[in-house]
Design a protein around this motif. Sequence first.
Motif, PDB file in Angstrom:
ATOM      1  N   VAL A   4      28.887  -9.232  11.076  1.00  0.00           N
ATOM      2  CA  VAL A   4      27.907  -9.461   9.999  1.00  0.00           C
ATOM      3  C   VAL A   4      28.541  -9.105   8.658  1.00  0.00           C
ATOM      4  CG1 VAL A   4      25.687  -8.724   9.065  1.00  0.00           C
ATOM      5  CG2 VAL A   4      25.930  -9.107  11.513  1.00  0.00           C
ATOM      6  N   GLY A   5      29.250  -7.984   8.600  1.00  0.00           N
ATOM      7  CA  GLY A   5      29.904  -7.576   7.370  1.00  0.00           C
ATOM      8  C   GLY A   5      30.998  -8.539   6.952  1.00  0.00           C
ATOM      9  N   VAL A  62      11.878 -10.693  11.344  1.00  0.00           N
ATOM     10  CA  VAL A  62      13.020  -9.903  10.890  1.00  0.00           C
ATOM     11  C   VAL A  62      13.758  -9.385  12.113  1.00  0.00           C
ATOM     12  CG1 VAL A  62      13.728  -7.841   9.622  1.00  0.00           C
ATOM     13  CG2 VAL A  62      11.843  -9.229   8.779  1.00  0.00           C
ATOM     14  N   THR A  63      15.084  -9.526  12.120  1.00  0.00           N
ATOM     15  CA  THR A  63      15.893  -9.033  13.231  1.00  0.00           C
ATOM     16  C   THR A  63      16.736  -7.856  12.755  1.00  0.00           C
ATOM     17  OG1 THR A  63      17.780 -10.466  12.727  1.00  0.00           O
ATOM     18  CG2 THR A  63      16.042 -11.389  14.143  1.00  0.00           C
ATOM     19  N   THR A  64      17.363  -7.189  13.690  1.00  0.00           N
ATOM     20  CA  THR A  64      18.254  -6.091  13.310  1.00  0.00           C
ATOM     21  C   THR A  64      19.453  -6.607  12.525  1.00  0.00           C
ATOM     22  OG1 THR A  64      19.339  -6.243  15.462  1.00  0.00           O
ATOM     23  CG2 THR A  64      17.603  -4.602  15.216  1.00  0.00           C
ATOM     24  N   TYR A  65      19.878  -7.837  12.798  1.00  0.00           N
ATOM     25  CA  TYR A  65      20.989  -8.421  12.053  1.00  0.00           C
ATOM     26  C   TYR A  65      20.599  -8.662  10.594  1.00  0.00           C
ATOM     27  CZ  TYR A  65      23.477  -8.993  16.400  1.00  0.00           C
ATOM     28  OH  TYR A  65      24.122  -8.747  17.583  1.00  0.00           O
ATOM     29  N   THR A  66      19.374  -9.074  10.363  1.00  0.00           N
ATOM     30  CA  THR A  66      18.893  -9.268   8.996  1.00  0.00           C
ATOM     31  C   THR A  66      18.899  -7.949   8.246  1.00  0.00           C
ATOM     32  OG1 THR A  66      17.439 -11.024   9.814  1.00  0.00           O
ATOM     33  CG2 THR A  66      16.998 -10.191   7.614  1.00  0.00           C
ATOM     34  N   LEU A  67      18.415  -6.907   8.877  1.00  0.00           N
ATOM     35  CA  LEU A  67      18.387  -5.583   8.246  1.00  0.00           C
ATOM     36  C   LEU A  67      19.799  -5.054   8.005  1.00  0.00           C
ATOM     37  CD1 LEU A  67      15.471  -4.008  10.296  1.00  0.00           C
ATOM     38  CD2 LEU A  67      15.379  -4.949   7.974  1.00  0.00           C
ATOM     39  N   LEU A  68      20.692  -5.279   8.958  1.00  0.00           N
ATOM     40  CA  LEU A  68      22.079  -4.849   8.806  1.00  0.00           C
ATOM     41  C   LEU A  68      22.750  -5.600   7.653  1.00  0.00           C
ATOM     42  CD1 LEU A  68      24.481  -3.205   9.857  1.00  0.00           C
ATOM     43  CD2 LEU A  68      24.957  -5.105  11.412  1.00  0.00           C
ATOM     44  N   LEU A  69      22.510  -6.889   7.562  1.00  0.00           N
ATOM     45  CA  LEU A  69      23.086  -7.684   6.477  1.00  0.00           C
ATOM     46  C   LEU A  69      22.638  -7.158   5.120  1.00  0.00           C
ATOM     47  CD1 LEU A  69      24.735 -10.087   5.473  1.00  0.00           C
ATOM     48  CD2 LEU A  69      22.691 -11.496   5.773  1.00  0.00           C
TER      49      LEU A  69
END
Length: 128
Positions: A4-5, A62-69
């Motif tokens: 993601v990063g 909202v997914t955990t990937y969205t929050l991580l991004l």
Amino acid sequence: SLMVGLLHCMAEGGRMVLILTQARRHEGNGWLLALASGFTWNVFTRLGFFGRAARCVLGLQVTTYTLLLQQVKFCLGYPRFFAVLALALARLSIGSRAVSEKEMKVAWATLMLFAAEVLEDLLVSLLT
């Protein structure tokens, strides 16, 4: 999470290359419109306006990937500037000017991109 990063780094680097290419190849300051629109889009996205619209209209969650991004955008927007800095330092190390006269507009565009990134992070930090 590393993917993601890295995806964010590549997207921001691509945007930077497009703006700097426009600043280098075209007369005038058309690159300022690209800078301003990218800045506005990023701020609205990071504040959640587009995410809320997508949830309302499309029913997306909202997914955990969205929050991580959203979190990696604070620290991973800056590495793209290291390549430009390394180029300037390499030129200085061989006795040349860091920026030639014909590339001065690109240098200003790079500084404005950096200032926009810092301002974007400050706005998002203050408004969330």
